[in-house]
Scaffold this active site. Structure first.
Site, PDB file in Angstrom:
ATOM      1  N   SER A 184      -9.778   0.192   7.083  1.00 51.96           N
ATOM      2  CA  SER A 184      -9.236   0.218   5.710  1.00 51.96           C
ATOM      3  C   SER A 184      -8.569  -1.056   5.228  1.00 51.96           C
ATOM      4  O   SER A 184      -8.255  -1.162   4.046  1.00 51.96           O
ATOM      5  CB  SER A 184      -8.252   1.374   5.566  1.00 51.96           C
ATOM      6  OG  SER A 184      -8.979   2.563   5.448  1.00 51.96           O
TER       7      SER A 184
ATOM      8  N   SER B 293      -9.831   2.510   2.828  1.00 54.55           N
ATOM      9  CA  SER B 293      -8.941   3.175   1.917  1.00 54.55           C
ATOM     10  C   SER B 293      -8.019   2.222   1.144  1.00 54.55           C
ATOM     11  O   SER B 293      -7.442   2.612   0.138  1.00 54.55           O
ATOM     12  CB  SER B 293      -8.068   4.171   2.671  1.00 54.55           C
ATOM     13  OG  SER B 293      -7.186   3.494   3.551  1.00 54.55           O
TER      14      SER B 293
ATOM     15  N   LYS C  31       0.852  -1.201   0.000  1.00 57.53           N
ATOM     16  CA  LYS C  31       0.000   0.000   0.000  1.00 57.53           C
ATOM     17  C   LYS C  31       0.881   1.243   0.000  1.00 57.53           C
ATOM     18  O   LYS C  31       1.891   1.299   0.719  1.00 57.53           O
ATOM     19  CB  LYS C  31      -0.921  -0.018   1.230  1.00 57.53           C
ATOM     20  CG  LYS C  31      -1.981   1.078   1.232  1.00 57.53           C
ATOM     21  CD  LYS C  31      -2.925   0.941   2.429  1.00 57.53           C
ATOM     22  CE  LYS C  31      -3.988   2.036   2.437  1.00 57.53           C
ATOM     23  NZ  LYS C  31      -4.865   1.958   3.631  1.00 57.53           N
TER      24      LYS C  31
HETATM   25  N1  GLN Z   1     -12.972   4.715   6.103  1.00 59.59           N
HETATM   26  C1  GLN Z   1     -12.416   5.250   7.316  1.00 59.59           C
HETATM   27  C2  GLN Z   1     -12.080   6.697   7.123  1.00 59.59           C
HETATM   28  O1  GLN Z   1     -12.364   7.242   6.122  1.00 59.59           O
HETATM   29  C3  GLN Z   1     -11.220   4.458   7.725  1.00 59.59           C
HETATM   30  C4  GLN Z   1     -10.005   4.748   6.954  1.00 59.59           C
HETATM   31  C5  GLN Z   1      -8.842   3.921   7.348  1.00 59.59           C
HETATM   32  O2  GLN Z   1      -8.971   2.901   8.040  1.00 59.59           O
HETATM   33  N2  GLN Z   1      -7.660   4.365   6.960  1.00 59.59           N
HETATM   34  O3  GLN Z   1     -11.550   7.316   7.990  1.00 59.59           O
END
Ligand code: GLN
Length: 506
Positions: A177, A153, A78
């Site tokens: 994410s 994400s 990632k």
């Molecule tokens: N979807 C969540 C957010 O937008 C979690 C994102 C993540 O885990 N990096 O904050």
């Protein structure tokens, strides 16, 4: 069968037996990326050295040197993790082309284990999002159906694994994410206990919530990568000193579903709601029924404060974001935009941040700065921290009664690209099921348990374990995975429509 449809464990075995070379394995995955990534957009950068790294591993193996068990198995990384040989952008324009002088600890450990990094995966900008539509480099498409989002994400890592571009990937999970994209792409994703895996070299979003973890197509493969990346690191002040059991052993023990006998699985009442899609609820309940038939005890658990978890998260996370992202000041990293008639250093900073950050990132910086400002700090940030403690206490009470907790990973299956772009709240609420584990620092896994009747898309089961209890996730997760495979007559990832074409390939 073609090389790309092998699991990481199968590839490792074939490499060790010299049935295949690391170069062949790497080339097959690079070919799949070349053939399919115009469609999925899972990768932001490719590793030009991948074949050379693979060739070195082959040379070592042929000369009889002792090589690590996973040497020659490909890995997708990632883009939130810094790497010396590929740019690290965290999905943002402000870091476009940024080259790090060092590797993130998890990347360094992966290299030492002989994993071959293929490239950097697409993601929501600075890991903020649930659909991968906040990436500055375009959205990722879900390999199950390219009109659907892959989750976020870490949509790039999940899609890469689902599309047979890599058997393993690294992700980061601040509020879901790793787990939520796993659910939406029919793959396995694990958020380890907070502090179990080093965050050194992970571009920070919200430091008290961020955790790095593995993505794979099977529970056993995720365990193999978990064992590579976990462990104490003095570079990370929150790193835990702990003698971890091998997750691969736990997954192996769990592969026999009779191991479920007497295991207490708590179903968190508050994590099932009217928002839960019918097909998700059905597959969730069916997976627990399979476990119950093997002698697992299913116990309803109430954790009343989880209802406030999303609200607390959207104060604590932006507060930390506003502080962490202050470093992109046009002086130290990445982009610098000078206003037309010059100006002060503050003008340059303002112009750079205006041009370099996307809408969602700006929204969170503003929210966080507001929540932390004098006069509001106690009311917002202070209250959110109190709620965080209450969530932690709910979990402590729950884990006195059960071994693991269960819920759907996501209330819905993958939605259409573009559907939720104009309404950030819809994205925020999708994380109601995953955020509580981050607030409490728990370990969590998502594994696929079936296809939703109404749309034929994958459904993820989330299991959560107390801090330090990561091995429980692999034990129980592998057992449920075995039961699903037995029920369906094939491993879940073979339901993926990409499988048929991938099988025919090299
Ligand atoms: N979807 C969540 C957010 O937008 C979690 C994102 C993540 O885990 N990096 O904050």
């Amino acid at each position: 069968m073609s090389l790309i449809t092998n699991t990481a464990a199968e590839l490792a075995a074939k490499l060790a037996a010299k049935e295949v070379s690391a170069v062949e394995v790497t080339q097959a995955h690079l070919d799949q990326i070349t053939a399919s990534d115009d469609t999925y957009n899972a990768f932001l950068a490719h590793n030009d050295l991948a074949l050379q790294v693979a060739a070195d591993i082959d040379k070592q193996r042929l000369s009889g040197e002792n090589v690590p068990a996973l040497a020659g198995v490909p890995l997708a990384v990632k883009d939130v993790l810094v790497t010396t040989d590929m740019p690290s952008t965290s999905g943002s324009k402000i870091l476009e082309g940024y080259m790090s002088p060092f590797d993130a600890t998890v990347v360094a450990k992966s290299r030492t284990a002989g994993l071959v990094p293929l490239g950097k995966t697409n993601m929501d900008e600075f890991a903020m999002g649930s659909a991968n539509e906040n990436s500055a480099y375009g959205p990722v498409k879900n390999p199950w159906n390219i009109d659907k989002v892959p989750g976020g994400s870490g949509g790039g890592s999940a899609a890469a694994v689902a599309a047979f571009q890599a058997p393993l990937a690294l992700g980061s999970d601040t509020g879901g994410s790793i787990r939520q994209p796993a659910a939406l792409t029919g793959t396995v994703g694990v958020k380890p206990t907070y502090g179990a895996v080093s965050r050194y070299g992970a571009i920070a979003m919200a430091s008290s919530l961020d955790q790095i973890g593995p993505c794979a197509r099977t529970v056993a493969d995720a365990a193999l990568l978990h064992d590579v990346i976990a462990g104490y690191d003095w570079h990370d002040s929150t790193s835990l000193k702990h003698d971890w059991p091998l997750m691969a052993d736990a997954a192996r023990a769990g592969a026999d579903p009779t191991s479920l006998k007497g295991v207490r699985i708590g179903v968190v009442k508050e994590l099932l709601s009217d928002a839960t899609q019918e097909g998700v609820r059905q597959q969730f309940e069916a997976s627990l029924a399979l476990a119950a038939a093997e002698g697992a005890e299913i116990i309803e658990i109430s954790a009343p404060h989880l209802e406030y978890a999303v609200a607390a998260y959207y104060l604590i996370m932006p507060a930390e974001v506003s502080s962490n992202l202050a470093r992109y000041d046009s002086v130290r990293f990445g982009l610098r935009v000078t206003p037309e008639n010059g100006g002060t250093v503050e003008d340059v900073m303002g112009a750079t941040r205006a041009a370099g950050f996307g809408t969602e990132v700006k929204r969170r910086i503003i929210l966080g700065t507001y929540a932390l400002s004098a006069g509001y700090y106690d009311a917002y940030y202070g209250s959110a921290q109190k709620v965080r403690t209450l969530v932690q206490r709910d979990f402590e009470a729950a884990f006195e009664k059960v071994d693991v907790l269960a819920s759907p990973t996501s209330n819905t299956t993958a939605w259409n690209l573009g559907d939720r772009v104009s309404d950030p709240m819809l994205n925020y609420l999708n994380d109601a099921t995953t955020i509580p584990a981050n607030l409490a620092g728990l370990a969590g896994i998502s594994l696929p348990v079936g296809l939703a009747a109404e749309d034929g898309l994958p459904v993820g089961l989330q299991l959560m374990a107390p801090q330090y209890g990561d091995d429980r996730l692999y034990r129980v997760g592998a057992a449920i995975e075995s039961l699903i495979t037995e029920r369906d007559g094939k491993p879940f990832w073979q339901h993926n429509p990409v499988f048929e074409t991938a099988k025919a390939g090299a």
